[in-house]
Design an enzyme around this catalytic site. Sequence first.
Site, PDB file in Angstrom:
ATOM      1  N   HIS A   1       0.549  -1.082   0.443  1.00 45.60           N
ATOM      2  CA  HIS A   1      -0.130  -0.157  -0.070  1.00 45.60           C
ATOM      3  C   HIS A   1       0.826   1.477  -0.415  1.00 45.60           C
ATOM      4  CE1 HIS A   1      -3.690  -2.399   1.867  1.00 45.60           C
ATOM      5  NE2 HIS A   1      -3.346  -3.151   0.550  1.00 45.60           N
TER       6      HIS A   1
ATOM      7  N   GLU B   1       1.064   3.768   1.712  1.00 47.90           N
ATOM      8  CA  GLU B   1       1.677   4.475   2.641  1.00 47.90           C
ATOM      9  C   GLU B   1       2.777   3.571   3.583  1.00 47.90           C
ATOM     10  OE1 GLU B   1      -2.069   3.912   2.403  1.00 47.90           O
ATOM     11  OE2 GLU B   1      -3.054   4.881   3.361  1.00 47.90           O
TER      12      GLU B   1
ATOM     13  N   CYS C   1      -6.107   2.391   5.604  1.00 45.61           N
ATOM     14  CA  CYS C   1      -6.518   1.367   6.255  1.00 45.61           C
ATOM     15  C   CYS C   1      -6.483   0.405   7.750  1.00 45.61           C
ATOM     16  CB  CYS C   1      -6.835   0.464   4.630  1.00 45.61           C
ATOM     17  SG  CYS C   1      -4.748  -0.398   5.050  1.00 45.61           S
TER      18      CYS C   1
ATOM     19  N   CYS D   1      -2.326  -0.025   7.225  1.00 44.18           N
ATOM     20  CA  CYS D   1      -1.622   1.069   6.980  1.00 44.18           C
ATOM     21  C   CYS D   1      -1.658   2.604   8.979  1.00 44.18           C
ATOM     22  CB  CYS D   1      -1.676   1.810   5.608  1.00 44.18           C
ATOM     23  SG  CYS D   1      -1.048   1.243   3.835  1.00 44.18           S
TER      24      CYS D   1
END
Lengths: 159, 159
Positions: free
Chosen positions: B56, B58, B86, B89
């Site tokens: 992801h 992040e 999310c 993250c």
Amino acid sequence: MTDTPLPGWSLERVVDTAVANVAAGGGPFAALIVRGSEVVADGVNRVTRDLDPTAHAEVVAIRSACQALDSFSLAGCALVSSCEPCPLCLAAALWARVDEVVYVADRDDAARAGFDDRAFYELFGRPRSEWATPVRETRTARAAAPFDAWLAKPDRVAY
Amino acid sequence: MTDTPLPGWSLERVVDTAVANVAAGGGPFAALIVRGSEVVADGVNRVTRDLDPTAHAEVVAIRSACQALDSFSLAGCALVSSCEPCPLCLAAALWARVDEVVYVADRDDAARAGFDDRAFYELFGRPRSEWATPVRETRTARAAAPFDAWLAKPDRVAY
């Protein structure tokens, strides 16, 4: 999978690997990705050695298994961990679409050893206004533009 | 940091990068790690391109920032994301010890585009017995052995 430990290998292997990882200079965590009796990949905690706060055993195992299977999905596989996956690792398992998560020790064992797994679970259960780390939305007019672009792309690869 | 957008760069940069990442074949997400007015590292979603469900934006930014700063801690830094992190993250940000998390769009925007961020937050708020993905403890007699080894190691590097 059944209620018995996974076939073809033992939970003790994961525990032993976690013990060995301490001697090797890592955190006391190990994990496997398994598919039936097959071990697809393993992982140990490498946070301090790799200078990567996301290099938890489960994340390392998930990444390695995806490379081994040439897929960003681990559907059909299970995650087996020496300790209850923290929110990072549990969410990683969900995103990886594993069929099941099995763990040996739990967040209380980790807390006794000074790890924040339990603390972070507790944070997730409380309003963010109570968190010591501020988490805040700063919405802009174009906030949704990335998602509009995504939905407008006919050949997008969803995950 | 103040209530105004972070100094030295704009939130629009993160949004624009997320839009551009869609055209490049990635998911509609981008993130920055900043320290005051300095951009320490950036990241975009690379899940499908890297075959890594943990890639992801992040997480990619956190990993990159840690390499740039030669540290597994990002204390003193902030995570800025084009969309609400999310659970994966957000937990990564907590483990990385960032001072603050700032985001532009939110989990509802992501849900509209078909992403499970909101669904996973909802799962985290429900008993695991209700989850479609089984998550279960299979404790063994030696479950705590890794943590005993950890506590017995005088030169352990905590994180």
